[in-house]
Design an enzyme around this catalytic site. Structure first.
Site, PDB file in Angstrom:
ATOM      1  N   CYS A  89     -13.597  19.904 -44.900  1.00  0.00           N
ATOM      2  CA  CYS A  89     -14.161  20.918 -44.000  1.00  0.00           C
ATOM      3  C   CYS A  89     -13.903  22.316 -44.580  1.00  0.00           C
ATOM      4  CB  CYS A  89     -13.623  20.745 -42.585  1.00  0.00           C
ATOM      5  SG  CYS A  89     -14.613  21.623 -41.331  1.00  0.00           S
ATOM      6  N   HIS A 194     -15.634  15.306 -41.742  1.00  0.00           N
ATOM      7  CA  HIS A 194     -14.240  14.909 -41.563  1.00  0.00           C
ATOM      8  C   HIS A 194     -14.101  13.410 -41.799  1.00  0.00           C
ATOM      9  CE1 HIS A 194     -12.410  18.593 -39.856  1.00  0.00           C
ATOM     10  NE2 HIS A 194     -13.643  18.842 -39.463  1.00  0.00           N
ATOM     11  N   GLU A 196     -11.456  11.689 -41.775  1.00  0.00           N
ATOM     12  CA  GLU A 196     -10.455  11.142 -40.849  1.00  0.00           C
ATOM     13  C   GLU A 196     -11.013  10.908 -39.447  1.00  0.00           C
ATOM     14  OE1 GLU A 196     -10.199  15.571 -40.125  1.00  0.00           O
ATOM     15  OE2 GLU A 196     -10.692  14.223 -41.778  1.00  0.00           O
TER      16      GLU A 196
END
Length: 214
Positions: A89, A194, A196
């Site tokens: 990001c 992202h 994650e």
């Protein structure tokens, strides 16, 4: 044992990134030691480096530079030793020459280009660009290998990085026009999305990064 450092500079969801990396390592049988730190000595010696980032470009780059020795240690690890690097990001955006979020701030300048506000060509599309969207690979890359036919990943951002050299674009996403969703050069990789938060696709991206030998 692979040692991976997640840079802690006061910006970014470092704990969730660490958990996701550990999960990805376990899924591919990789022994991994993960440390969240701003210690230049640990950064300098790390096998791999992850730079997360959430928020305002200027705040993030100022926070990073305020940690004594961190940028120098990252630079030595990445450009002298060749440690694979992942920016996430705003951590990807910081690779740029400059960010123009409200105020203009110089970035790291590791991949030439600028970070500017998203301007969709469809007025109905809101900014920030938030939620799930599809990755379209600009060129094959090991970190984006075997993601399936239409990989969906999670975004939340109002600004996007446009590299000066199109060859540095690894993937794009359509959001009222093409926006850069991944960049790559040599041992550098950046994801605007992202991993994650991107469920199985994100786990695969992280596993690919952990096994990447640039």
């Amino acid at each position: 044992m692979t040692t991976i450092v997640i840079i802690d500079y006061g910006s970014g969801n470092v704990r969730s990134v660490g958990r996701a990396l550990s999960s990805s390592a376990a899924s591919c049988g990789l022994a991994l030691s993960t440390t969240v730190t701003s210690d230049p000595d640990l950064i300098r010696r790390a096998d791999r480096i992850v730079l997360p980032g959430v928020g305002h470009f200027a705040d993030c780059v100022d926070g990073l530079r305020s940690r004594t020795g961190v940028v120098d240690a990252m630079t030595e690890a990445v450009f002298v030793r060749g440690a694979p690097f992942l920016g996430i990001c705003v951590g990807m955006q910081l690779l740029a020459d400059v960010g123009r979020e409200d105020v203009e701030r110089p970035g790291l300048g590791w991949i030439s280009g600028a970070v500017e506000r998203i301007e969709p060509d469809k007025p109905a599309l809101p900014v920030p660009h938030m939620g799930w969207n599809t990755l379209s690979l600009a060129a094959p890359h090991p970190v984006l290998d075997r993601l399936g036919g239409e990989p969906h990943v999670y975004f939340t951002h109002s600004y996007a990085f446009t590299p000066a050299n199109p060859a540095d674009i690894a993937a794009v996403t359509d959001y009222g026009g093409a926006i850069t969703s991944a960049v790559a050069r040599d041992n550098l990789f950046g994801a605007q999305f992202h991993p994650e938060k991107s469920q199985q696709t994100g786990q695969k991206v992280l596993a690919n990064f952990l096994n990447w030998r640039p």
